[in-house]
Structure formats: C-alpha cells, structure tokens
Design an enzyme around this catalytic site. Structure first.
Site, PDB file in Angstrom:
ATOM      1  N   GLY A   8       0.803  -1.217   0.000  1.00 45.84           N
ATOM      2  CA  GLY A   8       0.000   0.000   0.000  1.00 45.84           C
ATOM      3  C   GLY A   8       0.831   1.259   0.000  1.00 45.84           C
ATOM      4  CB  ILE A   9       4.316   1.957  -1.107  1.00 46.30           C
ATOM      5  CG1 ILE A   9       5.355   3.026  -0.760  1.00 46.30           C
ATOM      6  CG2 ILE A   9       4.264   1.686  -2.620  1.00 46.30           C
ATOM      7  CD1 ILE A   9       6.784   2.620  -1.064  1.00 46.30           C
ATOM      8  CB  THR A  10       0.568   4.046  -4.480  1.00 54.64           C
ATOM      9  OG1 THR A  10      -0.438   3.023  -4.369  1.00 54.64           O
ATOM     10  CG2 THR A  10       1.752   3.517  -5.263  1.00 54.64           C
ATOM     11  N   GLY A  11      -0.632   4.687  -1.255  1.00 52.05           N
ATOM     12  CA  GLY A  11      -1.709   5.332  -0.522  1.00 52.05           C
ATOM     13  C   GLY A  11      -1.210   6.461   0.349  1.00 52.05           C
ATOM     14  CG  ASP A  13      -1.880   5.812   6.485  1.00 47.98           C
ATOM     15  OD1 ASP A  13      -2.259   6.986   6.295  1.00 47.98           O
ATOM     16  OD2 ASP A  13      -2.402   5.051   7.323  1.00 47.98           O
ATOM     17  CB  ALA A  86      -2.073  -3.289   0.752  1.00 47.40           C
ATOM     18  CD  GLN A  88     -12.714  -0.741  -0.186  1.00 44.58           C
ATOM     19  OE1 GLN A  88     -12.438   0.467  -0.293  1.00 44.58           O
ATOM     20  NE2 GLN A  88     -13.608  -1.181   0.665  1.00 44.58           N
ATOM     21  CB  SER A 130      -9.320   0.312  11.187  1.00 41.15           C
ATOM     22  OG  SER A 130     -10.322   1.308  11.127  1.00 41.15           O
ATOM     23  CD  GLU A 132     -15.093   2.973  10.834  1.00 41.60           C
ATOM     24  OE1 GLU A 132     -16.106   2.272  11.024  1.00 41.60           O
ATOM     25  OE2 GLU A 132     -15.129   4.216  10.741  1.00 41.60           O
ATOM     26  CE1 TYR A 154     -10.558  -0.649   6.015  1.00 44.20           C
ATOM     27  CE2 TYR A 154     -11.676   0.193   7.967  1.00 44.20           C
ATOM     28  CZ  TYR A 154     -10.536   0.077   7.197  1.00 44.20           C
ATOM     29  OH  TYR A 154      -9.372   0.685   7.613  1.00 44.20           O
ATOM     30  CG  HIS A 184      -4.480   8.167  10.001  1.00 43.36           C
ATOM     31  ND1 HIS A 184      -5.214   7.110  10.479  1.00 43.36           N
ATOM     32  CD2 HIS A 184      -3.701   7.662   9.013  1.00 43.36           C
ATOM     33  CE1 HIS A 184      -4.905   6.010   9.811  1.00 43.36           C
ATOM     34  NE2 HIS A 184      -3.986   6.333   8.909  1.00 43.36           N
TER      35      HIS A 184
END
Length: 353
Positions: A8-11, A13, A86, A88, A130, A132, A154, A184
């Site tokens: 998930g490096i392109t997100g 965080d 990473a 969804q 999370s 959540e 999720y 965040h």
C-alpha cells in the site's frame, strides 16, 4: 542499511511512511498492483525532491490476493520490517464490495503472516488495524482492551486481521504489532473520504468552480489526527524490545459538522448555504462516535500527536486551494497557461497528492 517492505505504498499512509523511512536511511521496497495507468502520484516527489537525493526506493508488482507472489516478494526483498498498509480502505465502499474488501484486508494479511512464518529469518511485522473495529462502542474513549463491535465489512476484515496478527505472535513467536489507528487525514487523503471531500469542495466553491457539496451523516464524531504523525507511531512499534498492540489517536473527537465549521469558516463561507444531505452516503450500519485513548503509546513509545484538529483542517484547505486555483486557471485560459503555471510550481503539485 535497514530494509523495509511497504504494502500500500501508493496510498496516503504508504507515502508518508516511505518518506519517513527514507529520511532515516532505510532501503524501501513498495508493493504495488499492476495497472494500465500510473498510480504513484503520492510518491513521485520522492524521486524529485533534493531533500531525498536519490532515494533507495524500489517498487515491485504484487497483489495480496496472491499468496505465492507475496512469498516471492518477501524472499526477493528479505526485509527487516514489513508494514502492511494495503487494503480496500473505504468503509462505505466495503458494503458494495464486501468480498473484495475481505479478501485484501483479512485474507491478504493472513497470506503475509503465513509467508513470514516460513522465512528463515522472520522480519518484524506491522498490521494496519483500524478504530472502525470498535464500531458500536461499549465505552468511550476506546483503548487496547475495549471489545470490538465491527459494523461494516471493512471493520470485520480488520478485526480478523487483528486477531490473526495476535495469533501468529503468540503461536509462532513472530514480532508482530497491530496499530489501531483512529482517523488520520492529510492533503494526500483520497478525495472520496469525507474530510478531503469537504476541503476539495470548499476551495472549489470559494473560487466559483462548484455550487453544492453532498454529504451523509453530519453528526458522526471521529478522532481526527495527521497521517504524518501516525506513521512515526508505526515505526516506533517495530523498534521496541517486545511486540504489542497500540491505539494511536489524539484523544479528541469532532463531528463532521464541526469539520465543516472549521473548513468553511477558514474560507469565510457559511457551509449551510452549500451543503445538502444525500441518503446515498449513509451507511447501512452507522458508527456514531470514535475517540481513542493512546496512553499506552505515550507511555511505551514516547509518541504524541503534533498537529491539532484546526491545524489539520487548514493544512488541507491550503493545499486544496492550490489545486482549485490551477483548475480556475485552466478553465479561464486553457491548457497552455496551465502548463506554464505547473512548471513554476511543480514541487507544490507533487506535494498535494
């Protein structure tokens, strides 16, 4: 040189964490999914910013749905630390795509843990959990001992991943941590998330580019912090003598309505004139209040948030105003003028995503 693998490096965080680790001298590997278009906007500046020089950053194609691929990536990179960011990650979308959400968020984590377990030298593992997971909360504020009551696909996927991380730590002796991060945000937040949706729309409204903003539940309260602060906590967890789980939060809660007050007030606008409620944005099962108690992180990690709620909102508005101004230039003068404008502000452009 220490080596880290970030899924998930392109997100949001992932980009802040990559910056943080590169600044500390890490060699960073990032797992990205194959796509017909580039999705690296949030990390492109790492190659352009002279602060980083020539960063030890390498991107590798992979997918959390493919366990064999995950094992191959781990063998190839042989990291000291693995940060699993990473997933969804949109709660409302998880109701529309529950199977995909669970496959990446829950089973994807299990695939990584199983691959790590089989390595000759197991890296330290961070799992992005999370707030959540607390869902329909049984106490406020929530801490590491608060029971979970997830209320979305999720959140259910994150709860599964949390307990698998605990199980692999206890069953196999892995150094594995859960970071239970409360909301965040940042200028790099995706535009479909409520805070960024608000700041993006407010700046466009201010410049006459947009008339209305459609939102769901304005009374939901969240504990909002700055993503740049929170990635430091991720790193700190993996530097301890023993692995554990930590709540990361500011300890303050604000409603969506209060975020609107902060953002539109900063722009001298009355949000009530522009915001309309759209039932499509309500969740089938709502989470009314989330507020974290991060006393354990303060005590054991020495971590504290540095950006206030008001500072965060204004930071996001300032960056989105740059985008809105460029959009206004494009609308008035066309592509040629915009290209010239972008050439003189390329640093700000890359920082905004």
């Amino acid at each position: 040189m220490r080596r880290a693998l970030i899924t998930g490096i392109t997100g949001q965080d992932g980009s802040y964490l990559a910056e943080f680790l590169l600044a500390k001298g890490y060699e960073v590997y990032g797992l990205i999914r194959r796509s017909s278009s580039f999705t690296t906007g949030r990390i492109d500046h790492l190659y352009q910013d002279p602060h980083f020089g020539k960063p030890a950053l390498r991107l590798i194609y992979g997918d959390l749905s493919d366990g064999t691929n995950i094992s191959s990536v781990l063998d190839e990179t042989n990291p000291d630390e693995v940060y699993n960011l990473a997933a969804q990650s949109h709660v409302r979308v998880s109701f529309d795509q529950p199977i995909y959400t669970v496959d990446t968020g829950a089973l994807g984590t299990l695939r990584i843990l199983e691959a790590i377990r089989k390595m000759p030298r197991s890296p330290r593992f961070y799992q992005a959990s999370s707030s959540e997971m607390f869902g329909r909360v049984v106490e406020t504020p929530q801490n590491e001992k608060t029971p979970f009551y997830p209320r979305s696909p999720y959140a259910c996927a994150k709860a599964y991943a949390f307990w698998q991380t605990v199980n692999y730590r206890e069953a196999y002796g892995l150094f594995a941590c859960n970071g239970i991060l409360f909301n965040h945000e940042s200028p790099r937040r995706g535009e479909t998330f409520v805070t960024r949706k608000i700041t993006r729309a407010a700046t466009r409204i201010k410049l006459g580019l947009q008339d209305k903003l459609f939102l769901g539940n304005l009374d939901a309260k969240r504990d909002w912090g700055f993503a740049g602060d929170y990635v430091e906590a991720m790193w700190l967890m993996l530097q301890q003598d023993r692995s554990s789980d930590y709540v990361i939060a500011t300890g303050e809660k604000y409603s969506v309505r209060e975020f609107l007050d902060e953002v539109f007030g900063y722009l001298d606008l009355d949000w009530a004139e522009y915001v309309e409620i759209d039932p499509r944005y309500f969740r089938p099962t709502e989470v009314d209040v989330l507020c974290g108690d991060s006393a354990k992180a303060h005590r054991e990690l020495g971590w504290n948030p540095s950006v206030t709620f008001a500072e965060l909102a204004r930071m996001m508005v300032d960056e989105d105003m740059k985008l809105a101004r460029r959009e206004a230039i494009l609308k008035e003068h066309g592509e040629d003028v915009l290209a010239g404008e972008l050439l003189t502000t390329s640093g700000a452009t890359s920082e905004s995503w």
